[in-house]
Design an enzyme around this catalytic site. Structure first.
Site, PDB file in Angstrom:
ATOM      1  N   SER B  97       1.140-104.116  17.825  1.00 43.66           N
ATOM      2  CA  SER B  97       0.811-103.608  16.499  1.00 43.66           C
ATOM      3  C   SER B  97      -0.640-103.120  16.430  1.00 43.66           C
ATOM      4  O   SER B  97      -1.024-102.266  17.209  1.00 43.66           O
ATOM      5  CB  SER B  97       1.100-104.721  15.488  1.00 43.66           C
ATOM      6  OG  SER B  97       1.132-104.226  14.197  1.00 43.66           O
ATOM      7  N   ASP B 220      11.783 -99.712  12.633  1.00 43.71           N
ATOM      8  CA  ASP B 220      10.617-100.575  12.437  1.00 43.71           C
ATOM      9  C   ASP B 220       9.949-100.168  11.128  1.00 43.71           C
ATOM     10  O   ASP B 220       9.454 -99.063  10.989  1.00 43.71           O
ATOM     11  CB  ASP B 220       9.647-100.394  13.615  1.00 43.71           C
ATOM     12  CG  ASP B 220       8.385-101.248  13.480  1.00 43.71           C
ATOM     13  OD1 ASP B 220       8.203-101.862  12.403  1.00 43.71           O
ATOM     14  OD2 ASP B 220       7.606-101.301  14.438  1.00 43.71           O
ATOM     15  N   HIS B 248       9.603-105.251  14.012  1.00 41.27           N
ATOM     16  CA  HIS B 248       8.256-104.915  14.467  1.00 41.27           C
ATOM     17  C   HIS B 248       7.762-105.855  15.566  1.00 41.27           C
ATOM     18  O   HIS B 248       6.684-105.689  16.099  1.00 41.27           O
ATOM     19  CB  HIS B 248       7.304-104.967  13.263  1.00 41.27           C
ATOM     20  CG  HIS B 248       5.928-104.461  13.563  1.00 41.27           C
ATOM     21  ND1 HIS B 248       5.693-103.182  14.027  1.00 41.27           N
ATOM     22  CD2 HIS B 248       4.717-105.058  13.469  1.00 41.27           C
ATOM     23  CE1 HIS B 248       4.386-103.019  14.196  1.00 41.27           C
ATOM     24  NE2 HIS B 248       3.775-104.137  13.872  1.00 41.27           N
TER      25      HIS B 248
END
Lengths: 356, 269
Positions: B97, B220, B248
């Site tokens: 991320s 996502d 995610h």
């Protein structure tokens, strides 16, 4: 799903690890405005608010998977018509029908959420106000210090006779200006120190120090005041006791404790003694003053608190920050400042600092 | 920064039987625990390095400086401190991320240290920029997230935070701590969320010289497909793989597929 769970007064939802909804009870469907079986097979994200989706991905699901359960998570769901509903969720992972399912219950917390908003808002306002206060104190002290230094500086210049002859009476007046501005400067420095400690901007330089050396330095600065007050001073301290501390900051603490002791002791004297427990050294400053009542002892390190302010001459009075500063400084050096007192017998302040 | 200080500050863990370092950087919301299904799969072939950003997990919360961490650069400095502190070279950086962009910032500052950037669910900009850029979120959505964090930390991590900060003084609480995952100081977590979701790293992409893998999940919500495509077009030397995994956190939800996909990329390299 059995009928008890289906109509229980809280929402129930089970989803697989890929986010697919496997079961939803009637209570949750009704709350979110969906029809029977409508959500099964959907992705759980369909019923989360946009912020809720991020929170689900970054907190809720990872915690559930890593910990096996989550408790009391605030998550906002989105109804079919697009409204967000604040919910409190508990979840647990269970094996069922050959796969791992994440079973969750949801309680609507609209009312509670509103209260929490108020609490959070009040907390934010208080934090901002506190920051503004500290900033104001720090700015004000700086702004006051500059003209004060000019007053005291020019009094010196006048007293030196550089700008013309000065009479004996004028010298006396100048000396009063000097001592009044010195007093004012001390108060302002206290406020500035406190504001800096309060906002975490105070700099501490830890060194290996011989405790008696620091004591000797502090004693030199208060010896005259002991004499003037007619009080005795004794030191009982191992000459080799070494500690880890900031020498200027420790001196500041000792001066504060010693001048306080002088201020509040009418007869007898002050004894400074040292010992240690193998990890920390302790410096005890003991006076034979009138002592501090129990109910005052608890607040003695709070800022702007003065015990018996009325019994001290105005010129000696501080703003009630000395002990608060000393306490914070001791803690900033990984030490502590504590107090014990008995009314009528005296008070002992103890500074604890790491041994070198 | 001297090695022992970095190790303590960022709670650095090193293990594995290989020589080439594989540095795993966790994303927003958790700590190095997030890698627990992934990292062991590579320990036979690589030297695994795990760490917590300052403010997360068991890092030294006292080292947190709001100024330093007011942009992703501060976090990139954490990565560089670890890389330089352990003198890691030829690093395979695996970031989840927001750590994908942190990895890019670090690699742009010290490209000679990095061999590969593997990015799990990366996004250079989370907020939509009309008319051309789709990040997936509007500002109000992020405000909603911050509110949710405030509410949760009000009753949840709020209680954990003092425990973490004081564990040195109170060793009896250490055992309790072992059981708490992803515990983050609430104030720090909030700032990290703001920095993460409001930052814009699109301009940093063109300068990247280290080859990279974009791991894009199907469906996502945090980093949608459009974002992955945008990265693939703008990031020099990048390869994209679309995982069947949804969500995610494929390294948590679908570790096998994630591991296979990383192996394939490294094997082909």
């Amino acid at each position: 799903m059995d009928s008890l769970l289906n109509t229980a007064p809280c929402g129930f939802l089970a989803f697989a690890d890929d986010g697919t909804v496997r079961a939803v009870n009637a209570t949750l469907l009704e709350l979110l405005g969906y029809g029977r079986f409508e959500l099964e097979g959907w992705h759980i994200q369909a019923i989360l608010s946009p912020g809720g989706r991020v929170f689900y991905q970054t907190h809720f699901y990872p915690l559930l998977k890593l910990n096996g359960r989550v408790d009391e998570i605030y998550l906002s769901l989105r109804t079919k018509s697009g409204e967000d509903v604040p919910m409190l969720a508990n979840g647990i992972r269970r094996e069922r029908g050959g796969e791992t399912l994440n079973d969750c219950v949801f309680m609507r917390v609209t009312q509670r959420s509103r209260y929490e908003d108020e609490i959070l808002n009040a907390k934010r306002v208080a934090e901002q106000a506190n920051q503004a206060k500290a900033k104001f104190l720090s700015m004000m002290s700086h702004d006051l210090r500059t003209p004060l230094q000019a007053i005291s500086g020019y009094a010196d210049v006048l007293a030196l006779g550089i700008s013309g002859e000065v009479s004996q009476m004028q010298l006396e007046h100048l000396s009063r200006i000097k001592s009044a501005s010195a007093h004012l400067l001390r108060l302002i420095n206290d406020i500035l120190d406190f504001a800096q400690i309060d906002t975490g901007r105070v700099e501490i330089r830890i060194q290996n120090l011989l405790l008696p050396t620091v004591l000797t330095r502090a004693e030199a600065l208060v010896a005259l005041r002991f004499e003037e007050a007619g009080l005795s001073y004794t030191r009982e301290c191992d000459p080799d006791l070494a500690i880890l501390a900031d020498s200027d900051r420790l001196q500041q603490i000792l001066l504060n404790l010693l001048t306080n002791a002088i201020k509040f002791t009418e007869s007898g004297g002050v004894t400074v003694s040292c010992d240690h427990d193998g990890e920390r050294a302790f410096i005890h400053v003991k006076d034979t003053g009138r002592g501090i009542p129990e109910d005052h002892l608890q607040r003695i390190f709070d800022p702007f608190v003065q015990v018996d302010a009325e019994t001290v001459a105005p010129a000696q009075r501080g703003v009630g920050l000395g002990l608060a500063i000393s306490h914070d400084l001791a803690r900033a050096m990984d030490g502590d400042l504590t107090v014990a007192s008995k009314v009528g017998e005296g008070t002992v302040f103890t500074v604890a600092l790491p041994l070198a | 920064m001297p090695t022992p200080q970095v190790i303590a500050r960022n709670n650095v863990k090193v293990f594995g039987r290989g020589t080439q370092p594989m540095l795993f950087a966790h994303g927003f919301g958790c700590d190095q625990n997030m890698w627990r299904y992934l990292a062991p799969a590579f320990e036979d072939d690589y030297r695994i390095v795990l760490f917590d950003y300052v403010g997360a997990g068991k890092s030294d919360l006292g080292a947190y400086d709001p100024q330093r961490y007011s942009s992703l650069d501060g976090y990139a400095q954490d990565v560089l401190d670890v890389v330089e502190g352990l003198d890691l070279r030829d690093v395979i950086f695996v970031g989840h991320s927001v750590s994908s962009m942190i990895g890019i910032l670090a690699a742009n500052r010290a490209p000679e240290r990095f061999a590969r950037l593997i990015m799990v669910g990366p996004s250079p900009r989370y907020i939509n920029e009309a008319p051309d850029y789709v990040g997936g979120f509007e500002r109000a959505d992020i405000e909603g997230l911050l509110e949710m964090m405030d509410k949760n930390y009000l009753g949840w991590a709020q209680f954990l935070a003092p425990v973490i900060m004081k564990n040195e003084e109170r060793p009896e609480l250490a055992a309790e701590l072992e059981g708490s995952f992803c515990s983050t100081d609430p104030t720090i977590a909030r700032q990290f969320a703001q920095v993460t979701f409001f930052s814009d790293n699109r301009a940093d992409l063109a300068a990247v010289r280290v080859p990279s893998l974009i791991m894009q999940c199907s469906e996502d919500a945090v980093a949608p497909r459009e974002v992955g495509e945008y990265l693939r077009r703008r990031l020099p030397g990048s390869t994209m793989t679309v995982l069947k995994a949804t969500g995610h956190c494929p390294h948590v939800s679908h570790p096998e597929e994630t591991i296979a996909s990383i192996r394939e990329y490294l094997g082909a390299a």
